[in-house]
Design a protein around this motif. Sequence first.
Motif, short mmCIF file in Angstrom:
data_model
loop_
_atom_site.label_atom_id
_atom_site.label_comp_id
_atom_site.label_asym_id
_atom_site.label_seq_id
_atom_site.Cartn_x
_atom_site.Cartn_y
_atom_site.Cartn_z
N CYS A 146 4.80 -10.67 -2.15
CA CYS A 146 4.43 -11.97 -1.59
C CYS A 146 5.12 -12.12 -0.24
O CYS A 146 5.94 -11.27 0.15
N PHE A 147 4.83 -13.23 0.46
CA PHE A 147 5.25 -13.37 1.85
C PHE A 147 5.69 -14.80 2.12
O PHE A 147 5.14 -15.75 1.55
N ASN A 148 6.69 -14.96 2.99
CA ASN A 148 7.17 -16.30 3.29
C ASN A 148 6.12 -17.05 4.11
O ASN A 148 5.14 -16.45 4.59
N PRO A 149 6.26 -18.37 4.28
CA PRO A 149 5.18 -19.16 4.89
C PRO A 149 4.75 -18.72 6.28
O PRO A 149 3.56 -18.80 6.60
N ASP A 150 5.66 -18.26 7.12
CA ASP A 150 5.24 -17.88 8.48
C ASP A 150 4.97 -16.39 8.63
O ASP A 150 4.70 -15.91 9.73
N GLY A 151 5.00 -15.64 7.53
CA GLY A 151 4.62 -14.24 7.57
C GLY A 151 5.63 -13.32 8.22
O GLY A 151 5.29 -12.18 8.58
N THR A 152 6.87 -13.75 8.30
CA THR A 152 7.91 -12.91 8.92
C THR A 152 8.74 -12.14 7.90
O THR A 152 9.56 -11.32 8.29
N ILE A 153 8.52 -12.41 6.61
CA ILE A 153 9.27 -11.74 5.56
C ILE A 153 8.31 -11.36 4.43
O ILE A 153 7.46 -12.16 4.02
N ALA A 154 8.46 -10.15 3.92
CA ALA A 154 7.76 -9.71 2.72
C ALA A 154 8.77 -9.51 1.60
O ALA A 154 9.91 -9.12 1.84
N TYR A 155 8.34 -9.81 0.38
CA TYR A 155 9.13 -9.57 -0.82
C TYR A 155 8.41 -8.55 -1.68
O TYR A 155 7.17 -8.51 -1.72
N PHE A 156 9.16 -7.73 -2.41
CA PHE A 156 8.57 -6.86 -3.41
C PHE A 156 9.66 -6.47 -4.41
O PHE A 156 10.86 -6.54 -4.10
N ALA A 157 9.23 -6.08 -5.60
CA ALA A 157 10.17 -5.74 -6.68
C ALA A 157 9.80 -4.41 -7.30
O ALA A 157 8.66 -3.93 -7.19
N ASP A 158 10.80 -3.83 -7.95
CA ASP A 158 10.56 -2.76 -8.93
C ASP A 158 11.07 -3.34 -10.25
O ASP A 158 12.28 -3.51 -10.42
N THR A 159 10.14 -3.66 -11.13
CA THR A 159 10.51 -4.34 -12.37
C THR A 159 11.55 -3.55 -13.15
O THR A 159 12.51 -4.12 -13.69
N SER A 160 11.39 -2.25 -13.21
CA SER A 160 12.32 -1.43 -14.00
C SER A 160 13.73 -1.46 -13.42
O SER A 160 14.71 -1.28 -14.17
N ARG A 161 13.86 -1.69 -12.14
CA ARG A 161 15.19 -1.78 -11.51
C ARG A 161 15.74 -3.21 -11.53
O ARG A 161 16.85 -3.45 -11.06
N GLN A 162 14.93 -4.16 -12.00
CA GLN A 162 15.34 -5.56 -12.14
C GLN A 162 15.80 -6.15 -10.82
O GLN A 162 16.71 -6.98 -10.75
N THR A 163 15.10 -5.76 -9.75
CA THR A 163 15.51 -6.14 -8.40
C THR A 163 14.30 -6.56 -7.57
O THR A 163 13.25 -5.92 -7.63
N ILE A 164 14.48 -7.62 -6.77
CA ILE A 164 13.51 -8.03 -5.75
C ILE A 164 14.16 -7.81 -4.38
O ILE A 164 15.29 -8.23 -4.16
N TRP A 165 13.43 -7.14 -3.49
CA TRP A 165 13.90 -6.93 -2.13
C TRP A 165 13.13 -7.81 -1.16
O TRP A 165 12.05 -8.31 -1.45
N ARG A 166 13.70 -7.99 0.03
CA ARG A 166 13.01 -8.66 1.12
C ARG A 166 13.14 -7.78 2.36
O ARG A 166 14.12 -7.05 2.53
N VAL A 167 12.09 -7.84 3.21
CA VAL A 167 12.11 -7.04 4.43
C VAL A 167 11.47 -7.86 5.55
O VAL A 167 10.47 -8.55 5.33
N ALA A 168 12.07 -7.82 6.73
CA ALA A 168 11.51 -8.50 7.90
C ALA A 168 10.22 -7.80 8.33
O ALA A 168 10.08 -6.58 8.19
N LEU A 169 9.28 -8.59 8.88
CA LEU A 169 8.01 -8.05 9.36
C LEU A 169 7.88 -8.31 10.86
O LEU A 169 8.35 -9.33 11.37
N ASP A 170 7.21 -7.39 11.55
CA ASP A 170 6.98 -7.58 12.97
C ASP A 170 5.75 -8.45 13.21
O ASP A 170 5.16 -8.99 12.26
N ALA A 171 5.34 -8.57 14.46
CA ALA A 171 4.25 -9.48 14.81
C ALA A 171 2.91 -9.08 14.22
O ALA A 171 2.00 -9.91 14.11
#
Length: 282
Positions: A146-171
Motif C-alpha cells: 500500500c502507499f501513503n496519501p501523497d505517493g511518496t512512500i510504499a509499504y510491503f510485508a513478508d508475512t513469514s518474517r512478521q515484518t512490514i517495511w517502508r521505502v521512499a518513492l521518487d517522482a
Amino acid sequence: MTATICDTRPCELGEGAFWHPERQQLFWFDILSARLLSFDASGALEWQFDEMHSAAGWIDRDTLLIASETGLWRFDIASGARERVAEIEADKAGTRSNDGRADRHGGFWIGTMGKHAEEEAGAIYRYFDGKVTRLYDNISIPNAICFNPDGTIAYFADTSRQTIWRVALDADGWPDGEPEVFLDLRAEGLFPDGAVTDAEGGLWNAQWGANRVARYLPDGQFDQEIRVGGRHSSCPAFGGPNLRRLYVSTAREGIAQPDAAQGLLYQAESPVAGLPAPRVRA
C-alpha cells in the motif's frame, strides 16, 4: 469496534479486497478456488477462472487489471473476458500471485509466492508504462502492499518474517533508496497480511490468525483495532459512502474445522475515511 458479516459466501482464501471508485462496487478474490466475487444492487456476482487470481486495480469504469499466477490481465466486468497485459512468472508452475495494489503514479505492485509458501520463493514486481520490473527478491509471503496519501512512500510485508517495511518513492513511483523496517511484529506474535492506508496516513493491517485489523500511525505507533469474526483476517479495503466503510476479507485455509464465521467478508464503519484507489495506466 467489531465488524459484522457483509457477505456469507465462504472463501477458502479470501483476499484482494478492492473498491472500484467509479462503480462504487467492492470486489474480492477466493485465491485457492480461482474465483472473483462482488455484489451490486442486483445481488451477488461471481466469476470462475481456470487459474488462481489474487489482486485487482481499475483501468476504467468497466475494466479491471487483475493479477493471476501467470501474469496481469485486462478484465471486462460485463462479459468476464480476459486479455493478457503482461506475463509474470508464467514459466514457474510452482508460484502464484498474492497481494497487490495500484500506486499513486498509475503503476501496479504485485507480489508472488510459492504455492506452498516455500521460503523466499517469491518476489515483488511493479507494472508501469507497459513493462513489468522486479523490485524485490527472496520474499516468502508478500503482503501489505500500500502507499501513503501523497505517493511518496510504499509499504510491503513478508508475512513469514512478521515484518512490514517502508521505502521512499521518487517522482515516478520507483523505490528511492533501501527499505527500512516500519513494523517488527515478532515480539507480539503477529503476522501481517494485507493493508491499506487512510486519508490521514494511517496504515490498517489485517493480521493473519489474530481476528483483527490494526491501525498504525505513520510513525509506527499502534492506534486502534477492528475485530472480525474470521480468525484469518486477510485484506482490508475502504469503500461505501464517503469511503468510511472498512471491508475485510478472511480465510478458512489452515483451520481444521472452520465454523460459520470463517472465510466470510466483514464490514465496519471506520472513524477515519479511506482514499479512493488510483487508476492503473494500462
